[in-house]
Scaffold this motif. Structure first.
Motif, PDB file in Angstrom:
ATOM      1  N   GLU A 937      -5.172 -14.853   4.611  1.00 41.40           N
ATOM      2  CA  GLU A 937      -4.057 -15.469   5.020  1.00 41.40           C
ATOM      3  C   GLU A 937      -3.979 -15.589   6.368  1.00 41.40           C
ATOM      4  OE1 GLU A 937      -1.489 -12.450   3.167  1.00 41.40           O
ATOM      5  OE2 GLU A 937      -1.418 -11.089   4.895  1.00 41.40           O
ATOM      6  N   LEU A 938      -2.926 -16.498   6.911  1.00 42.56           N
ATOM      7  CA  LEU A 938      -2.442 -16.676   8.509  1.00 42.56           C
ATOM      8  C   LEU A 938      -1.103 -15.946   8.581  1.00 42.56           C
ATOM      9  CD1 LEU A 938      -3.452 -20.552   8.319  1.00 42.56           C
ATOM     10  CD2 LEU A 938      -4.820 -18.588   8.940  1.00 42.56           C
ATOM     11  N   GLN A 939      -1.017 -15.345   9.555  1.00 43.00           N
ATOM     12  CA  GLN A 939      -0.068 -14.744   9.954  1.00 43.00           C
ATOM     13  C   GLN A 939       0.517 -15.236  11.367  1.00 43.00           C
ATOM     14  OE1 GLN A 939      -1.604 -10.737  10.512  1.00 43.00           O
ATOM     15  NE2 GLN A 939      -1.036 -10.056   8.434  1.00 43.00           N
ATOM     16  N   GLU A 940       1.310 -14.633  11.845  1.00 40.04           N
ATOM     17  CA  GLU A 940       2.215 -15.018  13.021  1.00 40.04           C
ATOM     18  C   GLU A 940       1.043 -15.149  14.365  1.00 40.04           C
ATOM     19  OE1 GLU A 940       6.210 -13.714  15.109  1.00 40.04           O
ATOM     20  OE2 GLU A 940       4.974 -12.275  14.803  1.00 40.04           O
ATOM     21  N   LYS A 941       1.102 -16.000  14.956  1.00 33.68           N
ATOM     22  CA  LYS A 941       0.330 -16.501  16.027  1.00 33.68           C
ATOM     23  C   LYS A 941      -0.894 -17.176  15.539  1.00 33.68           C
ATOM     24  CE  LYS A 941       1.767 -12.934  19.360  1.00 33.68           C
ATOM     25  NZ  LYS A 941       1.201 -11.983  20.203  1.00 33.68           N
ATOM     26  N   GLY A 942      -1.021 -17.536  14.494  1.00 30.77           N
ATOM     27  CA  GLY A 942      -1.971 -18.112  13.813  1.00 30.77           C
ATOM     28  C   GLY A 942      -3.324 -17.119  13.500  1.00 30.77           C
ATOM     29  N   GLU A 997     -17.687 -20.183  10.644  1.00 33.09           N
ATOM     30  CA  GLU A 997     -17.799 -20.614   9.133  1.00 33.09           C
ATOM     31  C   GLU A 997     -18.912 -20.226   8.781  1.00 33.09           C
ATOM     32  OE1 GLU A 997     -18.440 -25.244   7.160  1.00 33.09           O
ATOM     33  OE2 GLU A 997     -18.498 -24.542   9.490  1.00 33.09           O
ATOM     34  N   GLY A 998     -18.557 -19.457   7.296  1.00 36.79           N
ATOM     35  CA  GLY A 998     -19.585 -19.030   6.568  1.00 36.79           C
ATOM     36  C   GLY A 998     -18.995 -17.872   5.505  1.00 36.79           C
ATOM     37  N   THR A 999     -19.716 -16.820   5.076  1.00 39.47           N
ATOM     38  CA  THR A 999     -19.581 -16.250   4.163  1.00 39.47           C
ATOM     39  C   THR A 999     -19.005 -14.557   4.573  1.00 39.47           C
ATOM     40  OG1 THR A 999     -20.823 -17.219   2.433  1.00 39.47           O
ATOM     41  CG2 THR A 999     -20.037 -14.931   1.788  1.00 39.47           C
ATOM     42  N   PHE A1000     -17.921 -14.195   4.172  1.00 41.80           N
ATOM     43  CA  PHE A1000     -17.227 -13.034   4.648  1.00 41.80           C
ATOM     44  C   PHE A1000     -17.429 -12.244   3.183  1.00 41.80           C
ATOM     45  CE2 PHE A1000     -15.475 -15.748   7.623  1.00 41.80           C
ATOM     46  CZ  PHE A1000     -15.343 -15.101   8.916  1.00 41.80           C
ATOM     47  N   THR A1001     -17.900 -10.936   3.647  1.00 47.51           N
ATOM     48  CA  THR A1001     -17.951  -9.916   2.341  1.00 47.51           C
ATOM     49  C   THR A1001     -17.558  -8.439   2.870  1.00 47.51           C
ATOM     50  OG1 THR A1001     -20.070 -11.165   1.784  1.00 47.51           O
ATOM     51  CG2 THR A1001     -19.665  -8.704   0.811  1.00 47.51           C
ATOM     52  N   PHE A1002     -16.515  -7.646   1.875  1.00 43.81           N
ATOM     53  CA  PHE A1002     -16.336  -6.448   2.023  1.00 43.81           C
ATOM     54  C   PHE A1002     -17.259  -5.403   0.996  1.00 43.81           C
ATOM     55  CE2 PHE A1002     -11.750  -6.961   3.796  1.00 43.81           C
ATOM     56  CZ  PHE A1002     -12.211  -7.592   4.974  1.00 43.81           C
ATOM     57  N   VAL A1021     -12.957 -26.689   3.578  1.00 41.92           N
ATOM     58  CA  VAL A1021     -11.829 -25.367   3.441  1.00 41.92           C
ATOM     59  C   VAL A1021     -11.955 -24.657   4.855  1.00 41.92           C
ATOM     60  CG1 VAL A1021     -11.782 -23.198   2.382  1.00 41.92           C
ATOM     61  CG2 VAL A1021     -12.525 -25.124   1.030  1.00 41.92           C
ATOM     62  N   PHE A1022     -12.904 -24.696   5.406  1.00 38.71           N
ATOM     63  CA  PHE A1022     -12.814 -23.818   6.578  1.00 38.71           C
ATOM     64  C   PHE A1022     -12.179 -24.661   7.553  1.00 38.71           C
ATOM     65  CE2 PHE A1022     -14.642 -23.261  10.958  1.00 38.71           C
ATOM     66  CZ  PHE A1022     -14.523 -22.086  11.112  1.00 38.71           C
ATOM     67  N   LYS A1023     -12.426 -25.888   7.592  1.00 37.13           N
ATOM     68  CA  LYS A1023     -11.472 -26.779   8.523  1.00 37.13           C
ATOM     69  C   LYS A1023     -10.176 -26.829   8.448  1.00 37.13           C
ATOM     70  CE  LYS A1023     -15.606 -29.871   9.397  1.00 37.13           C
ATOM     71  NZ  LYS A1023     -16.475 -31.145   9.130  1.00 37.13           N
ATOM     72  N   GLU A1024      -9.789 -27.228   7.113  1.00 32.81           N
ATOM     73  CA  GLU A1024      -8.231 -27.107   6.871  1.00 32.81           C
ATOM     74  C   GLU A1024      -7.715 -25.713   7.353  1.00 32.81           C
ATOM     75  OE1 GLU A1024      -5.393 -27.538   3.079  1.00 32.81           O
ATOM     76  OE2 GLU A1024      -7.556 -28.055   3.121  1.00 32.81           O
ATOM     77  N   LEU A1025      -8.274 -24.570   6.991  1.00 33.38           N
ATOM     78  CA  LEU A1025      -7.708 -23.188   7.455  1.00 33.38           C
ATOM     79  C   LEU A1025      -7.841 -23.134   8.829  1.00 33.38           C
ATOM     80  CD1 LEU A1025      -6.828 -20.468   6.445  1.00 33.38           C
ATOM     81  CD2 LEU A1025      -9.035 -19.806   6.457  1.00 33.38           C
ATOM     82  N   THR A1300      -3.989 -19.672  -0.527  1.00 34.99           N
ATOM     83  CA  THR A1300      -4.048 -20.669  -1.026  1.00 34.99           C
ATOM     84  C   THR A1300      -5.453 -20.626  -2.135  1.00 34.99           C
ATOM     85  OG1 THR A1300      -5.681 -21.552   0.791  1.00 34.99           O
ATOM     86  CG2 THR A1300      -3.269 -21.827   0.956  1.00 34.99           C
ATOM     87  N   PRO A1301      -5.382 -21.431  -2.978  1.00 38.55           N
ATOM     88  CA  PRO A1301      -6.469 -21.383  -4.108  1.00 38.55           C
ATOM     89  C   PRO A1301      -7.897 -21.887  -3.553  1.00 38.55           C
ATOM     90  CG  PRO A1301      -4.662 -22.454  -5.106  1.00 38.55           C
ATOM     91  CD  PRO A1301      -4.328 -22.363  -3.730  1.00 38.55           C
ATOM     92  N   ASP A1302      -7.858 -22.828  -2.853  1.00 39.52           N
ATOM     93  CA  ASP A1302      -9.023 -23.441  -2.302  1.00 39.52           C
ATOM     94  C   ASP A1302      -9.773 -22.314  -1.274  1.00 39.52           C
ATOM     95  OD1 ASP A1302      -8.781 -25.745  -3.687  1.00 39.52           O
ATOM     96  OD2 ASP A1302      -7.916 -26.819  -2.060  1.00 39.52           O
ATOM     97  N   VAL A1303      -8.761 -21.725  -0.605  1.00 41.04           N
ATOM     98  CA  VAL A1303      -9.312 -20.853   0.286  1.00 41.04           C
ATOM     99  C   VAL A1303      -9.845 -19.618  -0.343  1.00 41.04           C
ATOM    100  CG1 VAL A1303      -8.818 -19.179   2.287  1.00 41.04           C
ATOM    101  CG2 VAL A1303      -8.006 -21.548   2.325  1.00 41.04           C
TER     102      VAL A1303
END
Length: 1305
Positions: A937-942, A997-1002, A1021-1025, A1300-1303
């Motif tokens: 998710e995107l927060q304040e200040k981007g 750009e890539g895969t994030f894992t917890f 998806v990455f570009k739009e975000l 967002t579902p795509d993200v």
């Protein structure tokens, strides 16, 4: 006739009446007394002479002996008969005294009245009497069947009494064992005389022709209480037939002594329940309590022991309170107080005791002795004649004083003869009355006191006792006591100031070890008489020795919470009071008392012990001198129920019969004696023509099975009976009843014989499990199944019906669909531990010391440990599977021996096996459950936030953050957070760059449990975000300076005018310019909102705020008083001043101000009178001010509002809401408060108004709802609800996170 009086022989005439001529006239000051005398010349009562109106005496219809005591010089009065003083009588009397000597007085025992035989009813008491004469006084012994009757050996059963040569034997609650030959023996130095008697018993007498049956149920058990508590005992009584208004006799006993209602105990009877309430427990209340319900036809008793523990000591380490305080030998100004020492000394030896007294009618207690005394007996002097007193005793040791004992019964300070007359009691009647008359003897100096002796001697005091003199006149006398040190002739008067009134005296402050002699003088108004004969020299010291230690102590098993303790009595113990028993857990070396009231026997049952624990015991004896040393410790004993031989088996039947043998079967005994049965013994006997022969042993070695083949030659066609005995470690039990007569003839029938050893287990409310063994005789073909029949126990034989339509091949069967009362039992529980190990667990709470857990598979005992491991600890047993597989499918059951059938089973089916293996795998390889997968998710200040929430995770969990298989660490670019309370895990990035750009894992790890969640951000998806993040960042920076809140727009007015408008930020100063242009040209308008221009603008705003303020109101709060006002909008730059009595208020910890939302308030905590007056709030707008005022004149004293009055958010809102973009969000919460609160919704601390996007409702004054119709990413943020009324304000916060579902994909 002639009789002996006081060692002299007197003669007199017998006559049946007295007339007026034989009575002397009544002198003015001397009254004739007519005294009943016993054979020792002691007064035993008074005989009144009733006179008629004419003055003549009525006849006394009993023979009397008349003696007159006259002064020698005085001639015989004329009104006495002359024959009383005839020379013959005087001569005979003188001659007798010349011949009298000791030998002529001594004679062998003689039964004046012999005991007679009785016929008594069962359960009643009988009292047998006899009167014995003889000199020296004979020793009387009672015998039953030539065995001496010892009341101490049978407490409460026998009671022996001797008084005035009348001897009695009382037998309590007679039963048929008391039918015997009894004899009584009287023996002295002149010989022995024996009288025989007997009495048979018959049943009780029916009442009103009805035989009542009495049953006591729901009784009280062994009870434990503490001093000061209240205890109630009770039992339900069933009497049949039940007659209305019939009242049985209800009695309560303690230690076989009938209890009477008092302030200490109260009896209750409600028609079917008897109750006893001990209102204030003391150690005197300890003992065996018996409830006795009596009708004329029978009576029933029920008994249980009550133990009373010491109350908490007022001083730590102080001893327990003494008990059984009684008063003895009370006289005019003197009484002896006795008591029993406590069992608990507080850890240090008792130094002594203090005696307190209280006059009846007052509440003041005064101490009688200045220094503690060790002897459990103390003479109290200085009492006021005619007044009544109660006494109590306190013990003391080095730690302090004990609680006082229970007060004694009141005792009056008065002459014992007066007390006897007041009580109306007298000695047994001897059949003779001696009438004496004395003339006035004024001014007579009293004679010498008689029979002076030292009745009690201790190192603290001595007690003297004597008899009044014979010559004392008619006025009262008093006494002086004198002492003389042995070896000197100097007599010293002890009570020099005040003579004593009682013929008893206690001397204190004597030198220990010195010898003293004592004598007593009488005195009255005529003078002081001659001294009595002096006593022998008595050395000051304790004459009563402390008892020796009791002998060998032997404990034996009784129940699973009690032990029977016996011991050898103390040798040569004088005036023994009883024994205290103490118990100690082996290895603890700490002893606790088993009884707090001494017991007199040498056997006691110690209750309240822990089952399975080992104890040792010791015993102490006590008398008035003190407690003995402890006996030697007993051997250790484990507390568990005593072992007894088993009861007889039953249900003997024949399973097979051939030419010369028979196979027998039988059922297990109903009671196995507390130990496993080790085997059975079978006996048989031949029956010839209906006459049984002698019993013969069939087996010498015990058989373990409940079936046995009896083989003997020439058994064919003969008739036999059998009996069976069971054996355990306690021995062989009694044999069963003889079986039916069986004929030994070979069976040739085609059908099989009967199954045997039928057992019922796993009893439940609606089902049971039956176990049985196949028949020994199979018939022509092998057995291929079993049929089960059932009937109710009370039904007839014709009521048997089948349970199963098809034969079952197993040796067990579960019978269901039964109808029975509610039955609860423990069940087998399946557990899978963290290692994935599967086990069956069974617990039983009613174990006995000999109980064992036995596990079965398909109802066959498990002896092979290749598949299962069985472990038992305490009340739980566990059967653990080593490797659960299909071979383990079956019925598993567990039974507990030596219980009331505690058992349970568990069926491991194929489906259950699959389910357990799945659970085991999850436990071996656990997964951390997640509420949400990894999202962005995107927060304040981007700012970019990656987050997920775990459903359950511990604080020790480890989190790895991975990007494209590379571990990330905390730094400038990445900020990681882990909220251990909510389970929210997040990683923050200030912005997204192309290399991100890539895969994030917890990756999560919590102990053995693991889990991971990944999010792929590549391509569009990455570009739009990234684009959206940059836009949010730019917007934030734009809004940091002057900016348009709403861009330029137009509005058409009703006058068709076009108004251009825009909305700018309120808090920012600057120069604002509007440019208008078209093809014709342009125009510019500038607004300078800097410096003075901005101040003028804000003053206008402050003026609007001040005018919107509401009047000041007063609110009572829990802390004190709150003054408040609401404004339409609040700005931090607004200048507000509070005034009290036209002076600005200086704020302190007690007086504070603040703002909550749009509410401005002043809080006054703990208001006082000084806080009354006029209050004002003043608003400044740069040009002037506006005030709102209120008068505070006592309103603050109103009752503070309750919690229900204050505005509250009752609940319903979550902490975090995660929602997908373009979805609708609806939240509802409950609101409370009186009056109904105002509700305001905030986003990021700013108020939200209802529009098409946000819909807010408040319904019925209780339910507040918040709806976002179409969620977008800008809706992420912190939201609040603010509720307020006149009693307070409260808020609740929650966070909305939009993805967002795509993200997410």
């Amino acid at each position: 006739y002639t009789r002996f009086v006081g060692g002299r022989r007197t003669s007199g005439a017998l006559y049946s009446g007295l007339d007026e001529s034989r009575l002397s006239p009544m002198p003015k000051r001397a009254k004739p007394t007519y005294l009943a005398m016993d054979k020792e010349n002691q007064i035993i009562g008074y005989v009144p002479l009733n006179r008629s109106d004419s003055g003549k005496a009525r006849h006394i219809l009993i023979p009397v002996v008349l003696t007159l005591r006259m002064k020698t010089p005085t001639p015989p009065p004329a009104h006495f008969p002359p024959w009383l003083f005839s020379p013959t009588l005087i001569y005979e009397n003188e001659e007798y005294h010349k011949r009298m000597n000791e030998d002529s007085l001594m004679h062998a025992p003689e039964f004046v009245i012999k005991p007679r035989s009785h016929t008594v009813w069962e359960k009643q008491c009988v009292r047998l009497h006899c009167t014995v004469s003889g000199w020296p006084e004979p020793r009387v012994v009672w015998y039953k069947n030539n065995v001496t009757i010892d009341p101490m050996a049978h407490p409460g059963k026998y009671k022996l009494e001797s008084s005035y040569n009348v001897h009695s034997l009382e037998i309590n609650r007679c039963d048929f064992d008391d039918t015997a030959q009894y004899r009584v023996s009287a023996m002295n130095s002149k010989g022995e005389l024996v009288a025989l008697f007997s009495f048979p018993l018959v049943g009780l007498v029916p009442e009103y022709g009805i035989n009542f049956e009495t049953h006591i149920v729901d009784g009280f058990g062994v009870s434990f209480g503490r001093e000061g508590e209240t205890m109630s005992l009770g039992a339900t009584v069933i009497i049949s037939p039940n007659l209305p208004r019939y009242q049985p006799e209800v009695q309560w006993y303690r230690d076989d002594v009938l209890l009477q209602p008092s302030k200490w105990c109260q009896m209750h009877w409600s028609g079917d329940r008897a109750g006893l309430t001990l209102t204030h427990l003391n150690k005197e209340d300890e003992g065996l309590y018996t409830l006795r319900i009596t009708t004329k036809s029978k009576y029933e008793t029920y008994s249980a022991y009550v133990f009373v523990r010491d109350g908490d000591a007022e001083v730590e380490g102080a001893p327990g309170a003494p008990l059984d305080v009684t008063c003895q030998d009370a006289n005019k100004d003197y009484v002896i107080v006795t008591w029993k020492q406590p069992a608990v000394d507080g850890g240090s030896s008792i130094l002594g005791y203090f005696v307190d007294r209280c006059e009846v009618g007052t509440t003041h207690w005064s101490q009688c002795n200045d220094t503690p005394i060790k002897f459990a007996r103390f003479p109290v002097t200085g009492l006021v004649e005619g007044r009544s007193y109660t006494f109590r005793v306190r013990a003391v040791n080095k730690s302090g004083m004990s609680r006082p004992s229970r007060a004694s019964e009141p005792v009056a300070a008065m002459d014992p003869a007066d007390r006897a007359r007041m009580r109306g009691t007298s000695a047994p009647w001897t059949g003779q009355i001696i009438v004496t008359e004395e003339e006035p003897a004024e001014g007579v100096v009293p004679g010498r006191p008689k029979n002076l002796e030292v009745t009690e001697a201790t190192k603290n005091y001595m007690v003297l006792s004597w008899n009044p003199p014979g010559e004392r006149g008619h006025e009262g006398i008093m006494y002086y006591v004198e002492k003389c040190v042995s070896g000197t002739d100097s007599w010293q008067r002890v009570n020099t100031e005040i003579p004593v009134k009682s013929p008893r005296f206690a001397l204190f402050d004597l030198a220990e070890g010195k010898a003293y002699s004592f004598r007593v003088r009488c005195c009255n108004s005529a003078g002081v008489g001659e001294p009595s004969e002096a006593t022998e020299a008595i050395t000051v010291g304790d004459k009563l020795d402390i008892p020796s230690a009791p002998g060998r102590v032997v404990p034996t098993r009784n129940t699973d919470t009690s032990v029977v303790v016996t011991w050898e009595a103390s040798k040569n113990a004088k005036e023994l009071v009883g024994y205290y028993i103490e118990a100690s857990v082996v290895g603890s070396h700490t002893y606790e008392p088993c009884n707090n009231k001494p017991v007199k026997g040498t056997r006691f049952i110690c209750h309240g012990l822990v089952t399975g624990q080992s104890y040792v015991f010791r015993v102490k004896a006590l008398n008035a001198a003190g407690l003995s040393d402890c006996s030697q410790e007993s051997e250790a004993i484990e507390v568990k129920a005593a072992i007894a031989s088993p009861t007889p088996p039953h249900g003997i039947s024949v399973l097979e019969c051939v030419r010369d043998s028979m196979v027998l079967a039988w059922k297990q005994p109903t009671f196995i004696g507390g130990a496993d049965i080790t085997g059975y013994f079978v006996d048989y006997r031949e029956v010839v023509n209906g006459v049984p022969g002698r019993w013969h042993e069939a087996n010498i070695k015990a058989v373990s099975e409940r079936a046995y083949r009896v083989s003997q030659k020439k058994m064919r066609m003969l008739k036999y009976q059998f009996q069976v005995r069971a054996a355990n470690m306690a021995g062989v039990g009694i044999p069963s009843r003889p079986s039916d007569t069986f004929v030994c003839e070979e069976w040739t029938i085609a059908v099989p014989g009967p199954p045997h050893d039928l057992q019922v287990t796993e009893v439940r409310a609606k089902s049971v499990v039956l176990l049985y063994k196949p028949p020994v005789y199979q018939g022509r073909d092998p057995v291929n199944g079993f049929y089960i029949d059932i009937k109710e126990a009370s039904a007839k034989e014709e009521a048997w019906r089948g349970v199963n339509e098809k034969a079952v091949s197993n040796n067990y069967m579960k019978v269901s669909a039964l109808s029975a009362p509610y039955y609860q039992n423990a069940e087998i529980v399946v557990e899978v531990d963290d290692e994935g190990v599967i086990s069956l667990n069974f617990a039983c709470s009613n174990l006995t010391p000999d109980s064992k857990f036995v596990w079965y598979k398909n109802y066959e005992e498990i002896t092979d440990d290749t598949r299962l491991t069985i472990e038992t600890k305490g009340e739980k047993s566990k059967a653990t599977f080593k490797t659960l597989a299909e071979d383990d499918i079956g019925i598993y059951s567990c039974a507990v021996t030596h219980t009331d059938g505690a058992s349970s089973s568990y069926t491991l089916s194929a489906d259950e096996l699959k389910k357990l293996l799945g659970i085991s795998h999850d436990h071996k390889f656990p997964i951390i459950p997640l509420k949400t997968e990894l999202a962005v998710e995107l927060q304040e200040k981007g700012r970019v936030r990656f987050w997920l929430q775990a459903e359950k995770i511990s604080a020790n969990a480890k989190i790895d953050y991975v990007f494209n298989d590379n571990n990330l660490s905390q730094g400038e670019k990445y900020k990681m957070n882990f909220n251990k309370e909510t389970g929210v895990i997040e990683m923050l990035m200030e912005s997204l760059r192309p290399e991100d750009e890539g895969t994030f894992t917890f990756q999560l790890q919590d102990g053995k449990a693991t889990n991971q969640s990944s999010l792929v951000l590549i391509g569009d998806v990455f570009k739009e975000l990234q684009k959206e993040s940059e836009f949010i960042c730019k917007e934030w920076h734009r809004k940091q300076g002057p900016h348009f809140v709403e861009y330029l727009s137009y509005e058409v007015t009703p006058e068709c005018s076009v108004v251009l408008k825009c909305k700018i930020s309120k808090k920012d100063s600057g120069i604002y310019e509007i440019v208008m242009k078209d093809d014709r040209g342009k125009d510019t308008s500038t607004l300078n909102l800097t410096d003075q221009g901005f101040r003028d603008l804000m003053n206008e705003v402050f003026g609007v705020i001040a005018n919107s303020s509401t009047p000041l109101k007063i609110q009572s709060t829990e802390e004190g008083i709150r003054l408040y006002s609401f404004v339409s909008y609040y700005n931090d730059a607004l200048q507000v001043t509070w005034h009290h009595k036209d002076s600005a208020i200086a704020f302190t910890d007690r007086i504070k101000s603040g703002v909550v939302g749009e509410q401005l308030w002043l809080q006054i905590s703990e208001p006082t009178e000084k806080d009354k007056g006029k209050y004002a709030i003043e608003f400044f707008d740069g040009k002037g001010s506006l005030q709102r005022t209120v008068e505070l004149a006592g309103q603050g004293k109103a009752t503070s509002p309750t919690t229900l009055d204050r505005a509250r958010v009752a609940g319903g809102l979550p902490d975090v809401v995660t929602i997908q973009e373009k979805k609708a969000l609806n939240l509802t919460c409950n609101i409370s408060g009186n009056p109904v609160p105002d509700v305001t919704w905030l986003k990021n601390e700013r108020e939200i108004v209802t529009d098409d996007h946000y819909v807010m409702k408040f319904e019925a004054g209780k339910y507040a709802s918040f709806t976002i119709t179409t969620v977008n990413t800008t809706d992420s943020g912190k939201y609040s609800i603010l509720v307020k009324n006149k009693y307070g304000t409260e808020s609740a916060d929650f966070t909305v996170s939009v993805f967002t579902p795509d993200v997410k994909k």
